[in-house]
Design an enzyme around this catalytic site. Structure first.
Site, PDB file in Angstrom:
ATOM      1  N   HIS A 325     -52.112 -10.286 -18.535  1.00 27.71           N
ATOM      2  CA  HIS A 325     -52.873 -11.399 -17.978  1.00 27.71           C
ATOM      3  C   HIS A 325     -52.128 -12.707 -18.180  1.00 27.71           C
ATOM      4  CE1 HIS A 325     -56.617 -13.849 -17.245  1.00 27.71           C
ATOM      5  NE2 HIS A 325     -56.715 -12.932 -16.299  1.00 27.71           N
ATOM      6  N   CYS A 326     -51.507 -12.869 -19.340  1.00 26.40           N
ATOM      7  CA  CYS A 326     -50.756 -14.099 -19.631  1.00 26.40           C
ATOM      8  C   CYS A 326     -49.609 -14.315 -18.654  1.00 26.40           C
ATOM      9  CB  CYS A 326     -50.192 -14.043 -21.051  1.00 26.40           C
ATOM     10  SG  CYS A 326     -51.418 -13.856 -22.357  1.00 26.40           S
TER      11      CYS A 326
END
Length: 333
Positions: A325-326
């Site tokens: 996600h980052c």
């Protein structure tokens, strides 16, 4: 701001090139990243910020990983680092016309921890490339510090958004108003602290995520001796007290935490909550812990019925202090 499970046009990434982000471990990172590109390209378009000089090798690695290069586009957008969730634009969508635009917040590398001048220019570059309207927001905000349900609710943490290294001149009320104005949310739900090892000061996408309107999945540590036990227990108690806009309790699903591990004596912020929702799939980070990895994938699969669950080995990637996600930012359809 639409929820992540709503239809997407593409996923944005920023090609990894900064060796200091993965000290002593960088050699395999571009190849691992290419594997993520390949996985995403099975389901939708991938758009990658990547300086021109890095593109030939990046394209070769993506091809070798099995990416559908017809769905992969490289943009000559140089970056300082690879964390596109935080330096990329946060996309919004007009609820009547369907127009997609982008919001451009200030980025200061998580409180001035690293160089960020190139990263801070990514939203306007993407806006020009896509010819989308861009709304400038005079507040420091990273995409990983918030999560929305697309129905007016936003999750965040006090540790991050109220940190004096972000917006010391703004009050909590002013921060909330900026979020309402720019992202079209109505109510902000505040959690407390993030997990150990996270140099972003408690990003919510390592803790707690919406998985449907009225549904929240959150990390829970069952070992009372673990450094994350207290913070995660306190966050769970807050979640139980939260209500939807209609006044209902949330359906809360708990995720296990991976067993603690790290490199060079430093614990990494490994978390199964850092999954990425795609059109028809969810990519779930795994950490070479077969039993817990399988349990986490099954739980996430239960949250997103009808979507393929794709485990992605992030054991080496998380040494950079983030995972799926980052590294990514979704662009709504």
């Amino acid at each position: 701001m639409p929820a992540e499970w709503e239809p997407q046009a593409a996923i944005w990434l920023s090609w990894p090139h900064k060796r200091k982000t993965w000290p002593g471990q960088f050699r395999g990172i571009p190849r691992a990243f290419a594997g993520i590109v390949a996985a995403i390209s099975r389901f939708e378009d991938v758009r990658i910020n990547c300086a021109a000089k890095l593109q030939p090798r990046a394209r070769r690695l993506c091809a070798a990983a099995g990416a559908d290069l017809r769905r992969v586009t490289f943009y000559d957008h140089p970056t300082n680092d690879a964390w596109c969730r935080d330096h990329g634009p946060i996309f919004v969508k007009h609820d009547r016309t369907g127009e997609v635009a982008l919001t451009d917040w200030r980025f200061n590398a998580w409180g001035g921890k690293y160089p960020f001048a190139l990263d801070d220019r990514i939203p306007p570059r993407i806006g020009r490339a896509l010819r989308l309207r861009r709304f400038e927001c005079d507040m420091v905000l990273e995409g990983g510090s918030i999560d929305v349900d697309g129905r007016g609710l936003l999750l965040t943490t006090e540790q991050c958004l109220l940190n004096p290294n972000r917006n010391p001149s703004l009050t909590r009320a002013q921060i909330e108003q900026n979020l309402r104005d720019a992202l079209g949310v109505k109510k902000i739900l505040w959690l407390g602290e993030g997990i150990v090892g996270d140099d972003t000061d408690g990003h919510v996408d390592d803790l707690t995520r919406f998985f449907k309107p009225g549904g929240i999945v959150t990390c829970r540590e069952t070992n009372p001796r673990d450094a994350n036990y207290r913070a995660l227990a306190e966050n769970l108690e807050r979640l139980k007290s939260f209500r939807t806009l209609a006044g209902r309790k949330f359906e809360i699903v708990t995720l296990p935490m991976p067993r603690a591990f790290g490199f060079r004596g430093r614990r990494v912020p490994a978390s199964y909550a850092n999954f990425l929702v795609l059109n028809g799939a969810v990519l779930v980070p795994t950490f070479r812990q077969p039993r817990r990895d399988a349990e986490a994938c099954a739980i996430v699969g239960g949250c997103f019925p009808g979507r393929e669950i794709v485990p992605i080995d992030c054991y080496e990637l998380v040494w950079g202090l983030g995972t799926l996600h980052c590294l990514s930012q979704q662009q709504p359809a």
